[in-house]
Design a protein around this motif. Sequence first.
Motif, PDB file in Angstrom:
ATOM      1  N   THR A 145       0.844  -1.186   0.000  1.00 23.89           N
ATOM      2  CA  THR A 145       0.000   0.000   0.000  1.00 23.89           C
ATOM      3  C   THR A 145       0.885   1.244   0.000  1.00 23.89           C
ATOM      4  O   THR A 145       1.850   1.322   0.760  1.00 23.89           O
ATOM      5  N   MET A 146       0.544   2.187  -0.892  1.00 24.51           N
ATOM      6  CA  MET A 146       1.263   3.461  -0.906  1.00 24.51           C
ATOM      7  C   MET A 146       0.377   4.492  -0.217  1.00 24.51           C
ATOM      8  O   MET A 146      -0.757   4.710  -0.623  1.00 24.51           O
ATOM      9  N   LEU A 147       0.919   5.087   0.841  1.00 25.35           N
ATOM     10  CA  LEU A 147       0.159   6.057   1.621  1.00 25.35           C
ATOM     11  C   LEU A 147       0.772   7.439   1.484  1.00 25.35           C
ATOM     12  O   LEU A 147       1.989   7.580   1.390  1.00 25.35           O
ATOM     13  N   GLU A 148      -0.057   8.446   1.491  1.00 19.61           N
ATOM     14  CA  GLU A 148       0.395   9.836   1.613  1.00 19.61           C
ATOM     15  C   GLU A 148       0.079  10.208   3.053  1.00 19.61           C
ATOM     16  O   GLU A 148      -1.064  10.439   3.414  1.00 19.61           O
ATOM     17  N   LEU A 149       1.134  10.204   3.877  1.00 21.64           N
ATOM     18  CA  LEU A 149       0.928  10.325   5.313  1.00 21.64           C
ATOM     19  C   LEU A 149       0.391  11.686   5.746  1.00 21.64           C
ATOM     20  O   LEU A 149      -0.410  11.770   6.673  1.00 21.64           O
ATOM     21  N   HIS A 150       0.815  12.756   5.072  1.00 23.37           N
ATOM     22  CA  HIS A 150       0.355  14.087   5.489  1.00 23.37           C
ATOM     23  C   HIS A 150      -1.137  14.273   5.224  1.00 23.37           C
ATOM     24  O   HIS A 150      -1.852  14.844   6.049  1.00 23.37           O
ATOM     25  N   ALA A 151      -1.594  13.764   4.063  1.00 19.63           N
ATOM     26  CA  ALA A 151      -3.017  13.887   3.715  1.00 19.63           C
ATOM     27  C   ALA A 151      -3.823  12.703   4.251  1.00 19.63           C
ATOM     28  O   ALA A 151      -5.047  12.703   4.182  1.00 19.63           O
ATOM     29  N   ASN A 152      -3.108  11.673   4.766  1.00 21.40           N
ATOM     30  CA  ASN A 152      -3.750  10.464   5.281  1.00 21.40           C
ATOM     31  C   ASN A 152      -4.636   9.805   4.212  1.00 21.40           C
ATOM     32  O   ASN A 152      -5.804   9.509   4.428  1.00 21.40           O
ATOM     33  N   VAL A 153      -4.008   9.621   3.006  1.00 24.95           N
ATOM     34  CA  VAL A 153      -4.737   9.072   1.862  1.00 24.95           C
ATOM     35  C   VAL A 153      -3.997   7.852   1.326  1.00 24.95           C
ATOM     36  O   VAL A 153      -2.777   7.849   1.207  1.00 24.95           O
ATOM     37  N   ILE A 179      -2.939   5.988  -1.750  1.00 18.93           N
ATOM     38  CA  ILE A 179      -2.775   6.328  -3.162  1.00 18.93           C
ATOM     39  C   ILE A 179      -2.929   5.091  -4.038  1.00 18.93           C
ATOM     40  O   ILE A 179      -3.555   5.137  -5.082  1.00 18.93           O
ATOM     41  N   ASP A 180      -2.373   3.956  -3.617  1.00 17.47           N
ATOM     42  CA  ASP A 180      -2.425   2.760  -4.440  1.00 17.47           C
ATOM     43  C   ASP A 180      -2.291   1.517  -3.559  1.00 17.47           C
ATOM     44  O   ASP A 180      -1.620   1.540  -2.533  1.00 17.47           O
TER      45      ASP A 180
END
Length: 166
Positions: A134-142, A144-145
């Motif tokens: 899992t690819m996470l965008e930690l700042h936006a808590n989203v 991505i894939d």
Amino acid sequence: MDEPVTPIHKEKKFIVFMTCLTRLLTWCHCPDCGSVDISTCHNVIGSLLVITLSCASCYKKVTWNSQPYIGSTPAGNILLSASILSPGATAGKVLRVMRTMALATISSRTYFRHQRSVLLPVVQRVWNMFGSYTMLELHANVVIDIQLVQVGYQYLKKFMSRVEIT
Ligand SMILES: [Zn+2]
């Protein structure tokens, strides 16, 4: 040309009332002598109904099972356990609903035996064959894939041969 065989877990199943089944059995006659003097006795194993038909004239006996077997286990019993486990349902509640409706069912002890001896080893095997990333965008808590990747021996062998070439 053979018709495609429906996988056992996708085959339609029905709730059958005993009175309706008994009414159907009155249409039976002995395949050997044609007698309609047939006696029946039934045995219940979890969700499985086994009916033995005996001819009073020639003593021929035929056994009928309400469901197929998977190995030595009635298919309905193991499929019920799998159907409780896979969506994360609670065995106690599902089995209580079935008992309240007077549906023939497995015991919670049988459910946990199926879980321990069959279902969890299968889950473990699948878990070992595949990995998820899992690819996470930690700042936006989203998220991505999400990728599901097979990491079995064949995949590793192919992957390593590509690495050697480049
Ligand atoms: Zn007969």
